[in-house]
Design a protein around this motif. Structure first.
Motif, PDB file in Angstrom:
ATOM      1  N   MET A   1      12.677  -2.735 -11.538  1.00  0.00           N
ATOM      2  CA  MET A   1      11.337  -2.669 -11.120  1.00  0.00           C
ATOM      3  C   MET A   1      10.608  -3.978 -11.158  1.00  0.00           C
ATOM      4  SD  MET A   1       9.063   0.286 -12.427  1.00  0.00           S
ATOM      5  CE  MET A   1       8.802   1.682 -11.648  1.00  0.00           C
ATOM      6  N   GLY A   2      10.923  -4.839 -11.960  1.00  0.00           N
ATOM      7  CA  GLY A   2      10.179  -6.036 -12.247  1.00  0.00           C
ATOM      8  C   GLY A   2      10.047  -7.020 -11.100  1.00  0.00           C
ATOM      9  N   THR A   3      11.001  -7.179 -10.182  1.00  0.00           N
ATOM     10  CA  THR A   3      10.941  -8.224  -9.163  1.00  0.00           C
ATOM     11  C   THR A   3      10.585  -7.687  -7.784  1.00  0.00           C
ATOM     12  OG1 THR A   3      13.278  -7.993  -8.740  1.00  0.00           O
ATOM     13  CG2 THR A   3      12.606  -9.664 -10.356  1.00  0.00           C
ATOM     14  N   GLU A   4      10.229  -6.455  -7.666  1.00  0.00           N
ATOM     15  CA  GLU A   4       9.893  -5.911  -6.344  1.00  0.00           C
ATOM     16  C   GLU A   4       8.549  -6.439  -5.883  1.00  0.00           C
ATOM     17  OE1 GLU A   4      10.152  -1.684  -6.002  1.00  0.00           O
ATOM     18  OE2 GLU A   4      11.916  -1.614  -7.252  1.00  0.00           O
ATOM     19  N   LYS A   5       8.451  -6.802  -4.595  1.00  0.00           N
ATOM     20  CA  LYS A   5       7.189  -7.272  -4.026  1.00  0.00           C
ATOM     21  C   LYS A   5       6.369  -6.074  -3.579  1.00  0.00           C
ATOM     22  CE  LYS A   5       7.958 -11.829  -2.436  1.00  0.00           C
ATOM     23  NZ  LYS A   5       7.624 -12.744  -1.424  1.00  0.00           N
ATOM     24  N   LYS A   6       5.072  -6.193  -3.854  1.00  0.00           N
ATOM     25  CA  LYS A   6       4.152  -5.154  -3.398  1.00  0.00           C
ATOM     26  C   LYS A   6       3.692  -5.516  -1.994  1.00  0.00           C
ATOM     27  CE  LYS A   6       2.607  -3.886  -7.957  1.00  0.00           C
ATOM     28  NZ  LYS A   6       1.511  -3.666  -8.836  1.00  0.00           N
ATOM     29  N   ALA A   7       3.340  -4.521  -1.238  1.00  0.00           N
ATOM     30  CA  ALA A   7       2.850  -4.757   0.129  1.00  0.00           C
ATOM     31  C   ALA A   7       1.533  -5.513   0.077  1.00  0.00           C
ATOM     32  CB  ALA A   7       2.676  -3.438   0.847  1.00  0.00           C
ATOM     33  N   ASP A   8       1.373  -6.474   0.988  1.00  0.00           N
ATOM     34  CA  ASP A   8       0.152  -7.288   1.047  1.00  0.00           C
ATOM     35  C   ASP A   8      -0.658  -6.866   2.278  1.00  0.00           C
ATOM     36  OD1 ASP A   8      -1.806  -9.183   1.013  1.00  0.00           O
ATOM     37  OD2 ASP A   8      -0.476 -10.860   1.474  1.00  0.00           O
ATOM     38  N   PHE A   9      -1.807  -6.267   2.030  1.00  0.00           N
ATOM     39  CA  PHE A   9      -2.678  -5.814   3.117  1.00  0.00           C
ATOM     40  C   PHE A   9      -3.920  -6.696   3.239  1.00  0.00           C
ATOM     41  CE2 PHE A   9      -0.404  -1.958   1.750  1.00  0.00           C
ATOM     42  CZ  PHE A   9       0.170  -1.579   2.950  1.00  0.00           C
ATOM     43  N   SER A  10      -3.923  -7.868   2.696  1.00  0.00           N
ATOM     44  CA  SER A  10      -5.115  -8.710   2.673  1.00  0.00           C
ATOM     45  C   SER A  10      -5.542  -9.191   4.057  1.00  0.00           C
ATOM     46  CB  SER A  10      -4.908  -9.895   1.742  1.00  0.00           C
ATOM     47  OG  SER A  10      -3.836 -10.690   2.218  1.00  0.00           O
ATOM     48  N   ASP A  11      -4.650  -9.246   5.018  1.00  0.00           N
ATOM     49  CA  ASP A  11      -5.015  -9.714   6.355  1.00  0.00           C
ATOM     50  C   ASP A  11      -5.214  -8.572   7.367  1.00  0.00           C
ATOM     51  OD1 ASP A  11      -2.382  -8.972   6.426  1.00  0.00           O
ATOM     52  OD2 ASP A  11      -1.748 -10.643   7.699  1.00  0.00           O
ATOM     53  N   VAL A  12      -5.282  -7.333   6.907  1.00  0.00           N
ATOM     54  CA  VAL A  12      -5.474  -6.181   7.782  1.00  0.00           C
ATOM     55  C   VAL A  12      -6.967  -5.957   7.996  1.00  0.00           C
ATOM     56  CG1 VAL A  12      -5.130  -3.688   8.028  1.00  0.00           C
ATOM     57  CG2 VAL A  12      -3.336  -5.108   7.028  1.00  0.00           C
ATOM     58  N   THR A  13      -7.379  -5.784   9.253  1.00  0.00           N
ATOM     59  CA  THR A  13      -8.773  -5.477   9.576  1.00  0.00           C
ATOM     60  C   THR A  13      -8.816  -4.238  10.455  1.00  0.00           C
ATOM     61  OG1 THR A  13      -8.759  -6.891  11.522  1.00  0.00           O
ATOM     62  CG2 THR A  13      -9.493  -7.895   9.460  1.00  0.00           C
ATOM     63  N   ALA A  14      -9.988  -3.593  10.455  1.00  0.00           N
ATOM     64  CA  ALA A  14     -10.157  -2.397  11.279  1.00  0.00           C
ATOM     65  C   ALA A  14     -11.594  -2.334  11.767  1.00  0.00           C
ATOM     66  CB  ALA A  14      -9.820  -1.145  10.479  1.00  0.00           C
ATOM     67  N   THR A  15     -11.793  -1.742  12.929  1.00  0.00           N
ATOM     68  CA  THR A  15     -13.130  -1.564  13.490  1.00  0.00           C
ATOM     69  C   THR A  15     -13.250  -0.128  13.986  1.00  0.00           C
ATOM     70  OG1 THR A  15     -13.134  -3.847  14.241  1.00  0.00           O
ATOM     71  CG2 THR A  15     -14.759  -2.398  15.205  1.00  0.00           C
ATOM     72  N   VAL A  16     -14.373   0.515  13.616  1.00  0.00           N
ATOM     73  CA  VAL A  16     -14.646   1.871  14.082  1.00  0.00           C
ATOM     74  C   VAL A  16     -15.974   1.825  14.819  1.00  0.00           C
ATOM     75  CG1 VAL A  16     -15.103   4.249  13.388  1.00  0.00           C
ATOM     76  CG2 VAL A  16     -13.420   2.885  12.141  1.00  0.00           C
ATOM     77  N   SER A  17     -15.962   2.155  16.100  1.00  0.00           N
ATOM     78  CA  SER A  17     -17.208   2.088  16.859  1.00  0.00           C
ATOM     79  C   SER A  17     -18.022   3.378  16.700  1.00  0.00           C
ATOM     80  CB  SER A  17     -16.925   1.821  18.338  1.00  0.00           C
ATOM     81  OG  SER A  17     -16.094   2.841  18.855  1.00  0.00           O
ATOM     82  N   SER A  18     -17.380   4.510  16.548  1.00  0.00           N
ATOM     83  CA  SER A  18     -18.110   5.763  16.370  1.00  0.00           C
ATOM     84  C   SER A  18     -17.142   6.850  15.956  1.00  0.00           C
ATOM     85  CB  SER A  18     -18.805   6.183  17.676  1.00  0.00           C
ATOM     86  OG  SER A  18     -19.414   7.452  17.514  1.00  0.00           O
ATOM     87  N   THR A  19     -17.649   7.747  15.128  1.00  0.00           N
ATOM     88  CA  THR A  19     -16.843   8.914  14.766  1.00  0.00           C
ATOM     89  C   THR A  19     -17.337  10.151  15.494  1.00  0.00           C
ATOM     90  OG1 THR A  19     -18.270   9.364  12.871  1.00  0.00           O
ATOM     91  CG2 THR A  19     -16.313   8.009  12.463  1.00  0.00           C
ATOM     92  N   GLU A  20     -18.391   9.975  16.313  1.00  0.00           N
ATOM     93  CA  GLU A  20     -18.969  11.103  17.044  1.00  0.00           C
ATOM     94  C   GLU A  20     -18.010  11.569  18.127  1.00  0.00           C
ATOM     95  OE1 GLU A  20     -22.984  12.187  19.589  1.00  0.00           O
ATOM     96  OE2 GLU A  20     -22.532  10.112  19.134  1.00  0.00           O
ATOM     97  N   GLN A  21     -17.852  12.877  18.210  1.00  0.00           N
ATOM     98  CA  GLN A  21     -17.022  13.431  19.257  1.00  0.00           C
ATOM     99  C   GLN A  21     -17.896  13.690  20.473  1.00  0.00           C
ATOM    100  OE1 GLN A  21     -15.169  16.940  17.740  1.00  0.00           O
ATOM    101  NE2 GLN A  21     -13.862  15.829  16.322  1.00  0.00           N
ATOM    102  N   SER A  22     -17.330  13.499  21.626  1.00  0.00           N
ATOM    103  CA  SER A  22     -18.079  13.775  22.846  1.00  0.00           C
ATOM    104  C   SER A  22     -18.159  15.280  23.047  1.00  0.00           C
ATOM    105  CB  SER A  22     -17.397  13.130  24.044  1.00  0.00           C
ATOM    106  OG  SER A  22     -17.416  11.734  23.912  1.00  0.00           O
ATOM    107  N   ALA A  23     -19.394  15.802  22.974  1.00  0.00           N
ATOM    108  CA  ALA A  23     -19.617  17.229  23.193  1.00  0.00           C
ATOM    109  C   ALA A  23     -20.598  17.372  24.355  1.00  0.00           C
ATOM    110  CB  ALA A  23     -20.202  17.870  21.938  1.00  0.00           C
TER     111      ALA A  23
END
Length: 99
Positions: A1-23
């Protein structure tokens, strides 16, 4: 367990313009309504004419003043043409007593 690399998410970005559903929007174009009167008649009551009644008798009994028959007549000008011609079963509007 000691030498395993953890996933690096520091350069991940996301954009959400709206969560509204078109009704579909509600369509009220065919809705209609009518209002007979917006006047509020506070204290007004109704009285059904009995055999032997007169406007002055009704005024005395309901308003405490036989001379108030004129107010009853005026309040019912839409259904009464003559203050001496009322008949049993007729429903009259009785205005609130004037002070």
């Amino acid at each position: 367990m000691g030498t395993e690399k953890k996933a690096d998410f520091s350069d991940v970005t996301a954009t959400v313009s709206s969560t509204e559903q078109s009704a579909p929007k509600a369509d009220f174009s065919d809705v209609t309504g009518t209002v007979g009167s917006t006047e509020q008649r506070v204290g007004e009551q109704q009285y059904t004419v009995q055999k032997g009644d007169s406007l002055s008798r009704i005024a005395k009994n309901l308003l405490g003043d036989a001379n108030a028959w004129k107010q009853i007549f005026e309040a019912n000008s839409d259904v009464l043409d003559d203050p001496d011609k009322i008949f049993p079963g007729q429903v009259l509007k009785i205005p609130p007593p004037q002070r």
